[in-house]
Design a protein around this motif. Structure first.
Motif, PDB file in Angstrom:
ATOM      1  N   GLU A 163      -8.380   1.433  16.650  1.00  0.00           N
ATOM      2  CA  GLU A 163      -8.366   0.181  15.904  1.00  0.00           C
ATOM      3  C   GLU A 163      -6.994  -0.464  16.005  1.00  0.00           C
ATOM      4  OE1 GLU A 163      -9.114   2.347  11.986  1.00  0.00           O
ATOM      5  OE2 GLU A 163      -7.728   0.770  11.378  1.00  0.00           O
ATOM      6  N   LEU A 164      -6.855  -1.601  15.361  1.00  0.00           N
ATOM      7  CA  LEU A 164      -5.590  -2.319  15.294  1.00  0.00           C
ATOM      8  C   LEU A 164      -4.808  -1.818  14.091  1.00  0.00           C
ATOM      9  CD1 LEU A 164      -3.631  -4.648  16.014  1.00  0.00           C
ATOM     10  CD2 LEU A 164      -5.087  -6.142  14.627  1.00  0.00           C
ATOM     11  N   VAL A 165      -3.588  -1.349  14.347  1.00  0.00           N
ATOM     12  CA  VAL A 165      -2.727  -0.860  13.271  1.00  0.00           C
ATOM     13  C   VAL A 165      -1.331  -1.425  13.451  1.00  0.00           C
ATOM     14  CG1 VAL A 165      -4.024   1.284  12.946  1.00  0.00           C
ATOM     15  CG2 VAL A 165      -2.100   1.222  14.558  1.00  0.00           C
ATOM     16  N   GLN A 166      -0.492  -1.195  12.453  1.00  0.00           N
ATOM     17  CA  GLN A 166       0.888  -1.653  12.528  1.00  0.00           C
ATOM     18  C   GLN A 166       1.808  -0.511  12.960  1.00  0.00           C
ATOM     19  OE1 GLN A 166       1.809  -3.368   8.684  1.00  0.00           O
ATOM     20  NE2 GLN A 166       1.040  -5.370   9.319  1.00  0.00           N
ATOM     21  N   ALA A 167       2.944  -0.873  13.509  1.00  0.00           N
ATOM     22  CA  ALA A 167       3.925   0.135  13.910  1.00  0.00           C
ATOM     23  C   ALA A 167       4.276   1.015  12.720  1.00  0.00           C
ATOM     24  CB  ALA A 167       5.172  -0.546  14.462  1.00  0.00           C
ATOM     25  N   GLY A 168       4.340   2.304  12.975  1.00  0.00           N
ATOM     26  CA  GLY A 168       4.628   3.261  11.919  1.00  0.00           C
ATOM     27  C   GLY A 168       3.394   3.873  11.274  1.00  0.00           C
ATOM     28  N   ASP A 169       2.238   3.270  11.503  1.00  0.00           N
ATOM     29  CA  ASP A 169       0.998   3.777  10.930  1.00  0.00           C
ATOM     30  C   ASP A 169       0.515   5.024  11.664  1.00  0.00           C
ATOM     31  OD1 ASP A 169      -0.616   0.608  10.001  1.00  0.00           O
ATOM     32  OD2 ASP A 169       0.988   1.787   9.076  1.00  0.00           O
ATOM     33  N   SER A 170      -0.498   5.647  11.084  1.00  0.00           N
ATOM     34  CA  SER A 170      -1.141   6.807  11.698  1.00  0.00           C
ATOM     35  C   SER A 170      -2.591   6.488  12.006  1.00  0.00           C
ATOM     36  CB  SER A 170      -1.069   8.021  10.773  1.00  0.00           C
ATOM     37  OG  SER A 170       0.266   8.405  10.545  1.00  0.00           O
ATOM     38  N   LEU A 171      -3.133   7.214  12.959  1.00  0.00           N
ATOM     39  CA  LEU A 171      -4.518   7.022  13.370  1.00  0.00           C
ATOM     40  C   LEU A 171      -5.027   8.339  13.934  1.00  0.00           C
ATOM     41  CD1 LEU A 171      -6.302   4.458  13.405  1.00  0.00           C
ATOM     42  CD2 LEU A 171      -5.638   4.140  15.796  1.00  0.00           C
TER      43      LEU A 171
END
Length: 124
Positions: free
Chosen positions: A10-18
């Motif tokens: 998915e689309l996430v922001q820098a620093g996020d986890s997935l």
């Protein structure tokens, strides 16, 4: 023939986890791997895990941030991605070394079953 289906991109922001998942059908006691391909670039190795899950290998670019794991009872392989960066943006592919290659495998030529890929986009 092993069939692999990835999910979780998915689309996430820098620093996020997935966390990406790879569901496998059929016999799956093989070395498994994750690869990724960014637009205009060649497919590159991300991580690999041996049949029992003890041996794990990572690309230098993701070492310390990504973790590959598997549960053979569930025929599933995961890729936990932390501290995501914009340069991690790519289509991520799950692969199985069904030809019998053992140990950690970093070359795409060692894998002969591939999923359709899941898009991961990291915005800055």
């Amino acid at each position: 023939q092993v069939q692999l289906v990835e999910s979780g991109g998915e689309l996430v922001q820098a620093g996020d986890s997935l966390r990406l998942s790879c569901a496998a059908s059929g016999f799956t006691y093989y070395t498994m791997g994750w690869f990724r391909q960014a637009p205009g670039k060649e497919r590159e190795f991300v991580a690999s895990i041996t049949t029992g899950g003890i041996g794990r290998g990572y690309a230098d670019s993701v070492k310390g941030r990504f973790t590959i794991s598997r549960d053979n009872t569930k025929n599933t392989v995961w890729l936990q991605m932390n501290s995501l960066k914009p340069e991690d943006t790519a289509v991520y592919y799950c692969a199985a070394a069904t030809s019998g290659a053992v140990g950690i495998r970093r070359s795409s030529t060692d894998y002969d079953s591939w999923g359709q890929g899941t898009q991961v986009t990291v915005s800055s």
